[in-house]
Design a protein around this motif. Structure first.
Motif, PDB file in Angstrom:
ATOM      1  N   ASP A 122      39.130  44.317  46.478  1.00  0.00           N
ATOM      2  CA  ASP A 122      40.216  43.923  45.589  1.00  0.00           C
ATOM      3  C   ASP A 122      41.471  44.633  46.077  1.00  0.00           C
ATOM      4  O   ASP A 122      41.438  45.849  46.345  1.00  0.00           O
ATOM      5  CB  ASP A 122      39.934  44.353  44.147  1.00  0.00           C
ATOM      6  CG  ASP A 122      38.821  43.543  43.506  1.00  0.00           C
ATOM      7  OD1 ASP A 122      38.413  42.525  44.097  1.00  0.00           O
ATOM      8  OD2 ASP A 122      38.355  43.940  42.422  1.00  0.00           O
ATOM      9  N   THR A 123      42.581  43.901  46.198  1.00  0.00           N
ATOM     10  CA  THR A 123      43.830  44.505  46.643  1.00  0.00           C
ATOM     11  C   THR A 123      44.965  44.049  45.737  1.00  0.00           C
ATOM     12  O   THR A 123      44.921  42.950  45.171  1.00  0.00           O
ATOM     13  CB  THR A 123      44.168  44.113  48.097  1.00  0.00           C
ATOM     14  OG1 THR A 123      44.299  42.678  48.192  1.00  0.00           O
ATOM     15  CG2 THR A 123      43.087  44.580  49.056  1.00  0.00           C
ATOM     16  N   THR A 159      42.130  48.505  37.918  1.00  0.00           N
ATOM     17  CA  THR A 159      41.030  48.056  38.767  1.00  0.00           C
ATOM     18  C   THR A 159      39.936  47.476  37.892  1.00  0.00           C
ATOM     19  O   THR A 159      39.919  47.679  36.676  1.00  0.00           O
ATOM     20  CB  THR A 159      40.451  49.214  39.595  1.00  0.00           C
ATOM     21  OG1 THR A 159      40.088  50.292  38.708  1.00  0.00           O
ATOM     22  CG2 THR A 159      41.447  49.709  40.621  1.00  0.00           C
ATOM     23  N   LEU A 195      43.499  58.127  39.777  1.00  0.00           N
ATOM     24  CA  LEU A 195      42.341  57.596  40.481  1.00  0.00           C
ATOM     25  C   LEU A 195      41.180  58.528  40.168  1.00  0.00           C
ATOM     26  O   LEU A 195      41.344  59.761  40.233  1.00  0.00           O
ATOM     27  CB  LEU A 195      42.577  57.555  41.994  1.00  0.00           C
ATOM     28  CG  LEU A 195      43.349  56.366  42.582  1.00  0.00           C
ATOM     29  CD1 LEU A 195      44.746  56.272  41.995  1.00  0.00           C
ATOM     30  CD2 LEU A 195      43.432  56.485  44.105  1.00  0.00           C
ATOM     31  N   LEU A 209      47.242  49.011  46.599  1.00  0.00           N
ATOM     32  CA  LEU A 209      45.954  49.454  46.061  1.00  0.00           C
ATOM     33  C   LEU A 209      44.813  48.680  46.698  1.00  0.00           C
ATOM     34  O   LEU A 209      44.883  47.457  46.841  1.00  0.00           O
ATOM     35  CB  LEU A 209      45.931  49.231  44.538  1.00  0.00           C
ATOM     36  CG  LEU A 209      44.586  49.388  43.816  1.00  0.00           C
ATOM     37  CD1 LEU A 209      44.127  50.843  43.843  1.00  0.00           C
ATOM     38  CD2 LEU A 209      44.698  48.899  42.367  1.00  0.00           C
ATOM     39  N   CYS A 212      34.681  53.425  41.103  1.00  0.00           N
ATOM     40  CA  CYS A 212      35.795  54.329  40.865  1.00  0.00           C
ATOM     41  C   CYS A 212      36.902  53.500  40.215  1.00  0.00           C
ATOM     42  O   CYS A 212      36.877  52.264  40.280  1.00  0.00           O
ATOM     43  CB  CYS A 212      36.288  54.959  42.170  1.00  0.00           C
ATOM     44  SG  CYS A 212      35.140  56.133  42.923  1.00  0.00           S
ATOM     45  N   ARG A 213      37.864  54.136  39.607  1.00  0.00           N
ATOM     46  CA  ARG A 213      38.894  53.381  38.893  1.00  0.00           C
ATOM     47  C   ARG A 213      40.292  53.907  39.197  1.00  0.00           C
ATOM     48  O   ARG A 213      40.462  55.062  39.594  1.00  0.00           O
ATOM     49  CB  ARG A 213      38.665  53.455  37.374  1.00  0.00           C
ATOM     50  CG  ARG A 213      37.455  52.702  36.894  1.00  0.00           C
ATOM     51  CD  ARG A 213      37.324  52.779  35.383  1.00  0.00           C
ATOM     52  NE  ARG A 213      36.151  52.051  34.907  1.00  0.00           N
ATOM     53  CZ  ARG A 213      35.757  52.018  33.639  1.00  0.00           C
ATOM     54  NH1 ARG A 213      36.473  52.663  32.712  1.00  0.00           N
ATOM     55  NH2 ARG A 213      34.680  51.339  33.296  1.00  0.00           N
ATOM     56  N   ALA A 214      41.278  53.038  38.970  1.00  0.00           N
ATOM     57  CA  ALA A 214      42.685  53.430  38.992  1.00  0.00           C
ATOM     58  C   ALA A 214      43.300  53.046  37.654  1.00  0.00           C
ATOM     59  O   ALA A 214      43.035  51.959  37.123  1.00  0.00           O
ATOM     60  CB  ALA A 214      43.431  52.744  40.129  1.00  0.00           C
ATOM     61  N   THR A 263      38.494  53.895  45.891  1.00  0.00           N
ATOM     62  CA  THR A 263      39.721  53.390  45.292  1.00  0.00           C
ATOM     63  C   THR A 263      40.847  54.190  45.920  1.00  0.00           C
ATOM     64  O   THR A 263      40.838  55.435  45.856  1.00  0.00           O
ATOM     65  CB  THR A 263      39.717  53.555  43.761  1.00  0.00           C
ATOM     66  OG1 THR A 263      38.631  52.803  43.222  1.00  0.00           O
ATOM     67  CG2 THR A 263      41.014  53.042  43.161  1.00  0.00           C
ATOM     68  N   HIS A 265      40.389  48.537  46.441  1.00  0.00           N
ATOM     69  CA  HIS A 265      39.347  48.991  45.525  1.00  0.00           C
ATOM     70  C   HIS A 265      38.042  48.263  45.792  1.00  0.00           C
ATOM     71  O   HIS A 265      38.018  47.050  45.987  1.00  0.00           O
ATOM     72  CB  HIS A 265      39.802  48.729  44.083  1.00  0.00           C
ATOM     73  CG  HIS A 265      38.716  48.839  43.059  1.00  0.00           C
ATOM     74  ND1 HIS A 265      38.147  50.037  42.689  1.00  0.00           N
ATOM     75  CD2 HIS A 265      38.088  47.881  42.322  1.00  0.00           C
ATOM     76  CE1 HIS A 265      37.229  49.806  41.767  1.00  0.00           C
ATOM     77  NE2 HIS A 265      37.160  48.514  41.536  1.00  0.00           N
ATOM     78  N   ASP A 285      35.730  47.116  37.629  1.00  0.00           N
ATOM     79  CA  ASP A 285      34.472  47.643  38.154  1.00  0.00           C
ATOM     80  C   ASP A 285      33.624  46.551  38.790  1.00  0.00           C
ATOM     81  O   ASP A 285      33.484  45.456  38.223  1.00  0.00           O
ATOM     82  CB  ASP A 285      33.654  48.286  37.033  1.00  0.00           C
ATOM     83  CG  ASP A 285      34.315  49.518  36.452  1.00  0.00           C
ATOM     84  OD1 ASP A 285      35.282  50.020  37.058  1.00  0.00           O
ATOM     85  OD2 ASP A 285      33.849  49.986  35.387  1.00  0.00           O
ATOM     86  N   THR A 316      31.691  54.067  47.345  1.00  0.00           N
ATOM     87  CA  THR A 316      32.763  53.283  46.748  1.00  0.00           C
ATOM     88  C   THR A 316      34.084  53.902  47.190  1.00  0.00           C
ATOM     89  O   THR A 316      34.114  55.015  47.728  1.00  0.00           O
ATOM     90  CB  THR A 316      32.688  53.305  45.218  1.00  0.00           C
ATOM     91  OG1 THR A 316      32.928  54.643  44.749  1.00  0.00           O
ATOM     92  CG2 THR A 316      31.310  52.853  44.740  1.00  0.00           C
TER      93      THR A 316
END
Length: 361
Positions: free
Chosen positions: A287-288, A246, A301, A226, A232-234, A215, A228, A248, A213
């Motif tokens: 995803d942006t 973000t 992050l 960004l 992982c997350r922001a 981010t 993604h 999931d 993955t």
């Protein structure tokens, strides 16, 4: 007591019979009575208030899982939930508005400089990764530089090599800011990362198992772009409030979005680590988004080794209470390990500061 037919109830609440049947299946709005012979649904007039609240929240675009939380909360907590949701919507809308303005200017041949804050800003950052308390190897990779922030979480037998390959493919962006669209540059780098993962020795034998993955954020001096994919997350800490920016890409998150499970059920769901999207050498679906920088903002992050064991409130309080990015990242990892450290954990913390402040640690 006189009950309302599903048609009458739908008319009174402005919810369609189809929606009412779905909400019944999800346990969000079950009827008061179901005719055992015909299966026809009937509703108590006392349910009108809850049904109208559901209808209003759906008009806001709120996911069903979050609607369930609002409907099941007492009034003050419900109001806080709606306020938090709308703040996130406004932040997302602002990012899309800026992207639309940039695209309009670009396509019409006008000035193509990305819109952003006028104040001269800099970034302070720190990255840390830890093996945790259970795993024998660390398959996470984390990176923070003057322009690039990134966390990658590898999976499968070649997970460590996969996450490292992803970060290596992104690192050139830290050396020189690309001309033109930051998002395009990030997307192209992730495509190169996917090709690199697909080319790893042995990856073909583990196709669908070895991958990563990611981010990542790219700093322009006024905005953060960004990208993604995965779990992982922001997060953004702004004015003391923490927002997850973000979404999931997991089976459990899709069940939550559909309202088929509750957040409590998600925490112990047997498929909570099953990904719907990842970088595995095939075509990637990303995803942006673009985010305007504001002095005082703090971005986090992290890999799911943090979020799986450390609650949102603890993450928020840690980010609020620690001014130094390096110390904040270290304290978050300490919290994950204190919770058992079942997975590798990585954190990148970045602060947006006036240009006069130190730009890096």
């Amino acid at each position: 007591m006189r009950l309302l037919s599903i048609g009458a109830f739908a008319h009174a609440t402005r919810l369609s019979p189809k929606a009412l049947r779905l909400y019944d299946e999800l346990g969000l709005l079950p009827p008061a009575f179901v005719d055992p012979a015909s299966g026809y649904r009937f509703y108590d007039p006392a349910q009108l208030e809850r049904a109208r609240l559901v209808a209003w929240l759906r008009r806001l675009g709120m996911p069903l899982a979050r609607i369930r939380v609002v409907c099941d909360s007492e009034a003050a907590r419900a109001a806080d939930e709606v306020a938090a949701y709308w703040a996130q919507v406004e932040a997302d809308t602002a990012s899309r508005r800026d992207l639309a303005a940039f695209l309009i200017a670009t396509l019409s041949g006008r000035k193509t400089t990305m819109p952003g804050a006028q104040e001269a800003l800099a970034i302070r950052y720190a990255a840390r990764t830890d093996i945790g308390r259970v795993r024998e190897t660390n398959q996470d990779s984390a990176y923070a530089g003057s322009r690039l922030l990134a966390v990658a979480d590898g999976m499968g037998s070649g997970g460590a090599r996969a996450s490292a390959a992803v970060i290596d493919a992104l690192k050139p962006l830290d050396d020189a800011l690309p001309a033109g669209d930051l998002l395009n540059a990030l997307e192209q780098a992730v495509e190169q990362a996917s090709a690199a993962v697909g080319g790893l020795e042995g990856a073909g034998e583990d196709r669908g198992q070895t991958g990563s993955t990611v981010t990542a954020m790219l700093w322009s001096g006024s905005q953060l772009a960004l990208v993604h994919i995965g779990d992982c997350r922001a997060y953004l800490l702004r004015d003391g409030e923490l927002f997850q920016i973000t979404h999931d890409h997991t089976v459990v998150q899709s069940l939550l979005d559909e309202g088929r499970i509750t957040p409590d059920e998600a925490a112990s769901h047997p498929q909570r680590s099953l990904l719907l999207r990842a970088i595995d050498g095939t075509a990637v679906e990303l995803d942006t988004s673009l985010h305007d920088a504001r002095a005082g903002d703090r971005y986090l992050l992290c890999s799911d080794g943090l979020t799986a064991v450390v609650g949102t409130e603890t993450i928020r309080d840690t980010l609020r209470g620690t001014t130094d990015p390096e110390r904040a990242a270290a304290r978050l990892i300490e919290a994950a390990n204190a919770g058992g450290g079942p997975d590798n954990v990585s954190c990148v913390v970045a602060d947006i500061v006036p240009l006069a402040a130190p730009a890096a640690r």
